[in-house]
Design a protein around this motif. Structure first.
Motif, short mmCIF file in Angstrom:
data_model
loop_
_atom_site.label_atom_id
_atom_site.label_comp_id
_atom_site.label_asym_id
_atom_site.label_seq_id
_atom_site.Cartn_x
_atom_site.Cartn_y
_atom_site.Cartn_z
N ASP A 22 0.80 -1.22 0.00
CA ASP A 22 0.00 0.00 0.00
C ASP A 22 0.84 1.28 0.00
N PHE A 23 2.14 1.15 0.24
CA PHE A 23 2.99 2.34 0.27
C PHE A 23 3.00 3.04 -1.08
N VAL A 24 2.97 2.26 -2.15
CA VAL A 24 2.96 2.82 -3.50
C VAL A 24 1.63 2.43 -4.14
N SER A 25 0.71 3.38 -4.16
CA SER A 25 -0.62 3.08 -4.70
C SER A 25 -0.70 3.34 -6.20
N ASP A 26 0.06 4.29 -6.71
CA ASP A 26 0.05 4.57 -8.15
C ASP A 26 1.47 4.85 -8.63
N GLY A 27 1.61 5.03 -9.93
CA GLY A 27 2.93 5.24 -10.54
C GLY A 27 3.60 6.51 -10.10
N LEU A 28 2.82 7.58 -9.93
CA LEU A 28 3.41 8.86 -9.55
C LEU A 28 4.01 8.80 -8.14
N THR A 29 3.34 8.13 -7.23
CA THR A 29 3.87 7.98 -5.87
C THR A 29 5.14 7.15 -5.89
N GLY A 30 5.18 6.10 -6.71
CA GLY A 30 6.37 5.26 -6.82
C GLY A 30 7.55 6.02 -7.39
N ILE A 31 7.30 6.83 -8.42
CA ILE A 31 8.38 7.62 -9.01
C ILE A 31 8.86 8.68 -8.02
N ALA A 32 7.94 9.30 -7.29
CA ALA A 32 8.34 10.30 -6.30
C ALA A 32 9.19 9.65 -5.20
N GLY A 33 8.83 8.46 -4.77
CA GLY A 33 9.63 7.75 -3.76
C GLY A 33 11.01 7.41 -4.28
N TRP A 34 11.07 6.93 -5.52
CA TRP A 34 12.36 6.60 -6.13
C TRP A 34 13.21 7.86 -6.28
N PHE A 35 12.60 8.97 -6.69
CA PHE A 35 13.32 10.23 -6.84
C PHE A 35 13.87 10.70 -5.48
N GLY A 36 13.05 10.57 -4.42
CA GLY A 36 13.49 10.98 -3.09
C GLY A 36 14.66 10.13 -2.60
N ILE A 37 14.58 8.83 -2.81
CA ILE A 37 15.67 7.94 -2.40
C ILE A 37 16.93 8.24 -3.23
#
Length: 165
Positions: A22-37
């Motif tokens: 549930d941490f990554v519900s859509d693609g934009l959230t996943g990309i934002a998490g990857w960008f932050g990391i």
């Protein structure tokens, strides 16, 4: 600092496998998490390089002061018997090695050591039977290191003889 390189890849692998839940519900959230990391990894890498640069400058300054102090306290007979060109060539070469070569090699050594430890942890964690091979391989590597060290010492000695006037 090595985690700054590993975490973005690990995040992408977990995201692709669907392990983030549930941490990554859509693609934009996943990309934002990857960008932050990735940004945190970039900051860690920048901090690592800056730390090495400051440590190298400090080490070069300490060596320069020490060598200059030793040369200035030499007796006059040393300067009478040793050509000034030989002294300048030797001091310049040693300072260049401290400024460039030693700091770079220490940085590479520490990075490679951390990567080696990470790899060995994974390999021996998965297959502990390979520890026997490591026990047999370490004495061979130590023997080769000693032969290499002696050979390099003689090569550097001959090279320094060719540089003196």
């Amino acid at each position: 600092y090595n985690m700054g390189e590993i975490l973005p890849d690990l995040y992408l692998a977990l995201w692709q496998a669907g392990s983030l839940g549930d941490f990554v519900s859509d693609g934009l959230t996943g990309i934002a998490g990857w960008f932050g990391i990735g940004l945190v990894g970039l900051l860690l890498a920048t901090n690592c390089r800056s730390t090495w640069a400051f440590a190298a400058v400090h080490g070069a300054r300490v060596v320069h002061k020490s060598v200059l102090g030793r040369v200035l306290t030499c007796p006059m007979s040393f300067f009478d018997s040793t050509p000034s060109g030989r002294i300048l060539n030797r001091l310049g070469e040693d300072q260049m090695n401290v400024d460039w070569t030693v700091s770079l090699q220490v940085e590479v050594l520490s990075l490679v050591t951390m990567m080696l430890l990470n790899s060995m942890l994974i390999i021996f964690g998965v297959c502990p039977q390979l520890l026997l091979g490591l026990v047999l391989l370490v004495p061979l590597v130590v023997l080769l290191r000693e032969v290499h060290r002696r050979t390099v010492r003689e090569s550097v000695r001959f090279w320094m003889l060719t540089k003196s006037p």
